[in-house]
Write an enzyme that holds these catalytic residues in place. Sequence first.
Site, short mmCIF file in Angstrom:
data_model
loop_
_atom_site.label_atom_id
_atom_site.label_comp_id
_atom_site.label_asym_id
_atom_site.label_seq_id
_atom_site.Cartn_x
_atom_site.Cartn_y
_atom_site.Cartn_z
CE LYS A 188 -3.12 -13.26 8.34
NZ LYS A 188 -4.46 -13.53 8.57
CD GLU A 264 -1.16 -10.37 -8.36
OE1 GLU A 264 -1.96 -9.60 -8.92
OE2 GLU A 264 -0.20 -10.89 -8.95
CB CYS A 299 -8.31 -6.38 -6.67
SG CYS A 299 -8.38 -7.77 -7.80
CD GLU A 398 -8.14 -0.97 -3.36
OE1 GLU A 398 -7.37 -1.13 -2.40
OE2 GLU A 398 -8.33 -1.83 -4.23
P1 NAD Z 1 -5.07 -6.33 4.01
O1 NAD Z 1 -3.76 -5.92 3.46
O2 NAD Z 1 -5.61 -5.57 5.16
O3 NAD Z 1 -5.01 -7.85 4.48
C1 NAD Z 1 -4.61 -8.86 3.61
C2 NAD Z 1 -3.98 -9.98 4.41
O4 NAD Z 1 -2.78 -9.49 4.99
C3 NAD Z 1 -4.85 -10.50 5.54
O5 NAD Z 1 -4.74 -11.90 5.62
C4 NAD Z 1 -4.23 -9.84 6.75
O6 NAD Z 1 -4.41 -10.55 7.95
C5 NAD Z 1 -2.76 -9.84 6.36
N1 NAD Z 1 -1.97 -8.86 7.10
C6 NAD Z 1 -2.38 -7.69 7.66
N2 NAD Z 1 -1.36 -7.09 8.30
C7 NAD Z 1 -0.27 -7.89 8.15
C8 NAD Z 1 1.07 -7.81 8.59
N3 NAD Z 1 1.52 -6.79 9.33
N4 NAD Z 1 1.91 -8.81 8.23
C9 NAD Z 1 1.49 -9.84 7.48
N5 NAD Z 1 0.21 -9.99 7.06
C10 NAD Z 1 -0.67 -9.01 7.39
O7 NAD Z 1 -6.09 -6.35 2.79
P2 NAD Z 1 -7.66 -6.69 2.85
O8 NAD Z 1 -8.36 -5.52 3.43
O9 NAD Z 1 -7.87 -8.04 3.43
O10 NAD Z 1 -8.00 -6.84 1.29
C11 NAD Z 1 -8.34 -5.77 0.52
C12 NAD Z 1 -7.19 -5.36 -0.37
O11 NAD Z 1 -6.79 -6.46 -1.21
C13 NAD Z 1 -7.55 -4.27 -1.33
O12 NAD Z 1 -6.51 -3.33 -1.40
C14 NAD Z 1 -7.71 -4.99 -2.66
O13 NAD Z 1 -7.55 -4.19 -3.79
C15 NAD Z 1 -6.66 -6.01 -2.54
N6 NAD Z 1 -6.88 -7.09 -3.50
C16 NAD Z 1 -6.04 -7.20 -4.59
C17 NAD Z 1 -6.25 -8.21 -5.55
C18 NAD Z 1 -5.33 -8.35 -6.74
O14 NAD Z 1 -5.37 -9.40 -7.39
N7 NAD Z 1 -4.51 -7.38 -7.07
C19 NAD Z 1 -7.32 -9.09 -5.38
C20 NAD Z 1 -8.15 -8.93 -4.28
C21 NAD Z 1 -7.92 -7.94 -3.34
#
Ligand code: NAD
Length: 494
Positions: A188, A264, A299, A398
């Site tokens: 997803k 992650e 990230c 963050e």
């Molecule tokens: P997010 O958590 O808002 O969304 C990530 C994914 O989760 C999306 O596909 C979203 O639709 C899904 N999601 C949202 N609510 C959900 C739920 N209730 N149930 C299941 N899935 C759900 O994150 P974002 O804003 O898309 O990404 C940014 C974040 O990702 C930042 O915190 C960043 O640091 C992190 N990130 C981490 C790494 C790493 O390797 N550690 C790499 C890239 C990004």
Amino acid sequence: MDQSKIDALRAQPVPAFKHLIDGAHVAASDGGTMDVLSPINGKVLTTTAKGTVADMEAAIASARAAFDDRRWAGQPPAARKKVMMRWADLIEENALELAVLGVRDNGTEIGMALKAEPGSAAATIRYYAEALDKIYGEIAATPSDILGLIHKEPVGVVGAIIPWNFPMMIGAWKLGPALAMGNSVVLKPSETASLSLLRMADLALDAGLPPGVLNVVTGEGAVVGETLGLSMDVDVLVFTGSGGTGRRLMEYAARSNMKRVYLELGGKSPNIVFADAPDLDQAAKVTAAGIFRNSGQVCVAGSRLLVEASIHDEFVSAVTRAAEAMQVGDPLNVGTQIGAINSEVQLKANLGFVDTACAEGGTVVTGGRRILEDTGGYYMAPTIVTGVTRDVTIAQKEIFGPVLGVMPFSTDDEAVQLANSTVYGLAGAAWTANLSRAHRMVRDVRTGVMHINTYGGADGTVPLGGVGQSGNGSDKSLHAIEKYINLKTAWIKL
Ligand code: NAD
């Protein structure tokens, strides 16, 4: 990079995208769609399917059937390797098209996108394709009347949920090892960046991946993501995204089949600059790139600059000069070094953090504002805030935007204490010519990746994983494979 080729690709209309379920492109069961806004100009680029619970259930059922009849796991390793190698080749052959599509969707500057998205995705798929016939089981040291075998089996159905900053790269970090080990996957992608990932999934089918082995369902996290998380038929959940969503996934697992969950998550990574750094000018340039590339939507971005007090003013000036020299603008122009923020919501959140930083005693030395508003796109000037103290909001939360908070320190111990003063532990760096100090920083800073005299750029041979609230488990390297296998013992009496 050839600007005219990029311009020709960006002029092409983008078709409406649908789910990939059981090898076919299918619309949402209720016909729903979501507009995809381009962060370059704020205009509607195309639509994707707005997935329903039924769509996600169909995808999971397809993945389960594909796993249970062993159409992929049952193929000889050499055959699976061939498909994955071909897939990597196809990603490379279509790299520019994939990169431009992705940039129109998520706003990353094209130079970075080309390398980090199709470039890194192809390398990752190839890495795990090459590895897949080199991962064996083991024979245990048993008494001589026993044969103890340890098999490494695929886990089954993998649910993968990914964010918007690097959909192809992060998607490949999950898909590479999961598929190499013979699993089926339901992925997803993010609501705000899914197009290049969907194209990349099509290329997997072109390469010969059997239908149903890889399914992609678009839609809202709270609907299709939750359905995936709560499914009794998903064996492992792998996730990259925010801590809030990660917490929910753990709850979903607890409320359903106790599936394994690997997270992650975010970071607030400390970039520690000592006065004895070998080349302070170079350190300043890399520091700026380490927080401002992809508008800070990385990230591992070095979002906290910890600088030795004796060089504070001089170093902040050098980073400010480097930041102000970076070209912000249309991410599809080859000269652009900082592209667009992924969405207006994210841009407003970034600006809100800057206001809070000022209210909490910080001083904006450069940036702090939206720019290029007349384009309709979402751009923000790289922003540096000094006078940040350990416990204020921008030192703790963050932001995931182009905002660097600066804190002075006087001793090594103070640097370590400041570095370790958040709930996160994803990445960090120390700049020093003193070998002992460098190793002490690697040992003492609580983080998954510690850079010395550089920032970022760690390739696929090394793991990326966080400690604390930055997550668990690792993407990349052979270690990532552990998430996608079960160990099974055969205890045989001879
Ligand atoms: P997010 O958590 O808002 O969304 C990530 C994914 O989760 C999306 O596909 C979203 O639709 C899904 N999601 C949202 N609510 C959900 C739920 N209730 N149930 C299941 N899935 C759900 O994150 P974002 O804003 O898309 O990404 C940014 C974040 O990702 C930042 O915190 C960043 O640091 C992190 N990130 C981490 C790494 C790493 O390797 N550690 C790499 C890239 C990004």
